[in-house]
Write an enzyme that holds these catalytic residues in place. Structure first.
Site, PDB file in Angstrom:
ATOM      1  N   ASP A  36      12.802  18.422  25.139  1.00 13.35           N
ATOM      2  CA  ASP A  36      11.662  18.536  24.244  1.00 13.35           C
ATOM      3  C   ASP A  36      10.352  18.278  24.991  1.00 13.35           C
ATOM      4  O   ASP A  36      10.240  17.308  25.737  1.00 13.35           O
ATOM      5  CB  ASP A  36      11.804  17.537  23.090  1.00 13.35           C
ATOM      6  CG  ASP A  36      10.747  17.746  22.023  1.00 13.35           C
ATOM      7  OD1 ASP A  36      10.347  18.909  21.798  1.00 13.35           O
ATOM      8  OD2 ASP A  36      10.325  16.750  21.401  1.00 13.35           O
ATOM      9  N   HIS A  52       9.868  10.030  20.180  1.00 12.48           N
ATOM     10  CA  HIS A  52      11.084  10.222  19.398  1.00 12.48           C
ATOM     11  C   HIS A  52      11.522   8.876  18.835  1.00 12.48           C
ATOM     12  O   HIS A  52      12.075   8.029  19.544  1.00 12.48           O
ATOM     13  CB  HIS A  52      12.214  10.779  20.266  1.00 12.48           C
ATOM     14  CG  HIS A  52      11.976  12.182  20.723  1.00 12.48           C
ATOM     15  ND1 HIS A  52      12.715  12.771  21.714  1.00 12.48           N
ATOM     16  CD2 HIS A  52      11.083  13.127  20.322  1.00 12.48           C
ATOM     17  CE1 HIS A  52      12.293  14.017  21.903  1.00 12.48           C
ATOM     18  NE2 HIS A  52      11.294  14.249  21.071  1.00 12.48           N
ATOM     19  N   SER A  96      10.369  10.002  24.926  1.00 14.21           N
ATOM     20  CA  SER A  96      11.608   9.765  24.191  1.00 14.21           C
ATOM     21  C   SER A  96      12.264   8.495  24.738  1.00 14.21           C
ATOM     22  O   SER A  96      11.647   7.440  24.731  1.00 14.21           O
ATOM     23  CB  SER A  96      12.531  10.980  24.300  1.00 14.21           C
ATOM     24  OG  SER A  96      13.692  10.804  23.506  1.00 14.21           O
TER      25      SER A  96
END
Length: 339
Positions: A280, A187, A160
């Site tokens: 995540d 992401h 991310s």
């Protein structure tokens, strides 16, 4: 949410102020006209979010992002006049820890909210949820496979904030004849994926392409999750996109892909969770470890944002915790490559 604006163009600053005023939830903490001023302001008054332009006098947004994330970590959204014209800088900033990028919003002809302004506010709302879900933290401790597939071994990478640079660092060290297919879940909004693919291609000899629904994984090829839906596997071992779970904040979700791989990929899996904000990927990495696969998390010292790998370490999801520069050699070793 207290938001700082870093932009040297009065018209752009006014557009940002007016758009932020649409909702009473946001207030402007301070305004800086270049990156140097922003770095100094953060040391005195750290906002919840920085809207960072890229091209400014004295110090641009990329260098300012690097310095802020090193000294006073803060959520940063790149806001620029044209993303297409600044693709290299956008990914450089994301590499240093910027969370996302969006173009300067416009105001409708009738003074109302434009589609672009709504997108801008939605991105801010998503970042606010991320901040609440997982407070920003840096590694330095400063504040706050299938038998139906062409490949038999899968390397799954999740990342991310700070991810593009970390992913590039790993891919740059992998040999062209690596006996594995690689899937990257980063992401990033779907509109940035073509630029990300181009940018990553400059850092590796491996062929890179956006993953398509129905793709079968090929050895020595890198597939990038390419839509705002989640990437997963069909029961036949082919890739697919799915909107479920709809309420998942992270899109595309690393957890969704890791968990799907754990259940449906019939070969060996090596998974690496890199720098990123939030949690995540931790749960999915844990499932992969429980299934007997090698799982790796990036360490605190080399993570631009020590959120996702920290969450994985906390639940003992990673078999190994490694600095970024040792992850690629470990992947090569795990694949049994001796070239």
């Amino acid at each position: 949410m207290r938001i700082a604006i870093v932009n040297d163009l009065p018209m752009a600053v006014e557009l940002l102020r007016r758009t932020l005023s649409i909702t009473a939830e946001h207030q402007v903490a301070w305004i800086a006209t270049n990156g140097r001023e922003a770095v100094e302001a953060c040391a005195l008054d750290l906002p919840d979010l920085i809207l960072m332009d890229l091209t400014m006098p004295e110090m641009g947004g990329v260098e300012a992002t690097r310095r802020i994330m090193a000294a006073t970590p803060c959520a940063i959204l790149v806001v620029t006049a044209s993303i297409d014209a600044n693709i290299p800088e956008v990914y450089d900033a994301m590499g240093y820890g910027a969370l996302d990028a969006v173009e300067v919003p416009t105001i409708g002809a009738d003074g109302g909210t434009s589609v672009q302004a709504q997108l801008f506010l939605t991105k801010i709302a998503n970042i606010e949820r991320l901040i609440k879900d997982s407070p920003l933290a840096r590694g330095n401790g400063k504040k706050s496979p299938s038998s139906f597939s062409l490949a038999r071994r899968l390397i799954a990478i999740g990342a991310s904030a700070g991810g593009p640079a970390a992913v590039a660092g790993v891919l740059s060290k992998l040999p062209r004849d690596l006996p594995a297919a690689i899937v990257v879940i980063q992401h990033v909004d779907a509109q940035f994926v073509p630029g990300l693919v181009t940018w990553l291609s400059q850092h590796t000899a491996l062929p890179i392409r956006p993953a398509k629904d129905g793709d079968r994984l090929e050895t020595g090829t890198v597939f990038i999750a390419a839509t705002n839906d989640h990437l997963a596997f069909k029961s036949t071992g082919e890739l697919k996109y799915t909107p479920e779970p709809l309420n998942n904040l992270y899109r595309p979700s690393v957890d969704v892909f890791f968990e799907s791989a754990a259940r449906r990929w019939r070969g060996e899996i090596i998974a690496a969770l890199l720098t990123g904000m939030g949690r995540d990927g931790a749960r999915g990495l844990k499932l992969l470890r429980e299934k007997g696969h090698l799982t790796i998390a990036q360490d605190a010292a080399t993570s631009a944002v020590y959120g996702m790998p920290k969450a994985a370490a906390a639940i003992e999801a990673a078999v190994e915790i490694l600095p970024l520069d040792l992850i690629a050699p470990r992947l090569i070793q795990a694949c049994g490559h001796h070239g």
